[in-house]
Enzyme design. Sequence first.
Site, PDB file in Angstrom:
ATOM      1  CG  ASP A 193      -1.690   1.191   1.436  1.00 14.78           C
ATOM      2  OD1 ASP A 193      -2.368   1.594   0.473  1.00 14.78           O
ATOM      3  OD2 ASP A 193      -1.628   1.777   2.534  1.00 14.78           O
ATOM      4  CG  ASP A 202      -1.658   7.807   0.276  1.00 15.59           C
ATOM      5  OD1 ASP A 202      -0.858   8.733   0.423  1.00 15.59           O
ATOM      6  OD2 ASP A 202      -2.252   7.557  -0.795  1.00 15.59           O
ATOM      7  CB  SER A 215      -2.627   3.847  -4.147  1.00 17.35           C
ATOM      8  OG  SER A 215      -3.480   4.849  -3.636  1.00 17.35           O
ATOM      9  CG  ASN A 216      -8.494   0.941  -2.439  1.00 17.59           C
ATOM     10  OD1 ASN A 216      -8.294   0.287  -3.465  1.00 17.59           O
ATOM     11  ND2 ASN A 216      -9.301   0.534  -1.476  1.00 17.59           N
ATOM     12  CG  ASN A 217      -5.640   8.663  -4.746  1.00 19.45           C
ATOM     13  OD1 ASN A 217      -6.642   9.063  -5.354  1.00 19.45           O
ATOM     14  ND2 ASN A 217      -4.718   9.477  -4.295  1.00 19.45           N
ATOM     15  CE  LYS A 270      -5.179  -0.939  -1.578  1.00 17.95           C
ATOM     16  NZ  LYS A 270      -3.937  -0.482  -0.907  1.00 17.95           N
ATOM     17  CG  ASP A 326      -2.636   2.463   6.269  1.00 15.01           C
ATOM     18  OD1 ASP A 326      -2.768   2.131   5.069  1.00 15.01           O
ATOM     19  OD2 ASP A 326      -3.194   3.470   6.755  1.00 15.01           O
TER      20      ASP A 326
HETATM   21 MG   LIG Z   1      -3.126   3.045   3.229  1.00 15.77          MG
END
Ligand SMILES: [Mg+2]
Length: 259
Positions: free
Chosen positions: A10, A12, A43-45, A184, A209
């Site tokens: 991951d 962030d 990243s899930n961004n 995710k 995280d």
């Molecule tokens: Mg994260």
Amino acid sequence: MTDYEAAILDVDGTIVRGETLLPDVTDGLHALEDAGCSRLLFSNNPTRGSDHYRGKLTPHGIDVDPGHVLTSATLSAEFLATTHPDATVYLVGGERLETILEDATVELTSDPDVADVVLGSFDDSFSYETLRDALRALEDDVPFYGTDPDATIPVDDGLIPGSGAILAAMEAVAGREPDAILGKPSAIAAEAATNRLGVDPAETLVVGDRLDTDIALGNRAGMTTAVVLTGVTDRTDIPDAAIEPDYVLESLAELETLL
Ligand SMILES: [Mg+2]
């Protein structure tokens, strides 16, 4: 020698916080390299493409191959281009996601009446009008997808609403859940990551995280999971959580202990 062929990391809360690199993260990345593990950043961004992360990490001395970066935006673009190649997509989302979709040859429309597929995401200009048009687009039985499930996004001074909150509003008016949320922890996300790495899930380590996205993805896909405490999860959250990581690390810097 390590048991792992590859690691899904991951970004962030795991590698960076905002624009700042977390302390000693490069130690963890070097340990992976030394162990011969390939690395995928995920990243899930939903507002960024792969190049963004190269630009963000290169100044910190971290080499990033854009082919080894997934975001919920690139994943959604790839998914729609592959599974609905001739569809006209109605997007509730931001301009950057719009560009990423168009770059992947996804055809977009701003007319809810001609939508073949609806995609919901983070939209910082979301309004009553947006929701009214989304309802209209969802009235016919069109496939309904979301980029990622994150209801809130941590920012420097607290939290802001994320894609999950907007998808919940769309779900409420349409009276149905999305057919799939693509980022995710979905099976679609796990498969995309595994295909990109070309490895067996059983030989893959996932580090992140968030228990409900990073760790859930790895647990469902049969990967080994490690939560880091540099983001949204505190050590005290872990004993009572429904989603259990295999390992708990103070930070990515401790990754060497697993290899
Ligand atoms: Mg994260």
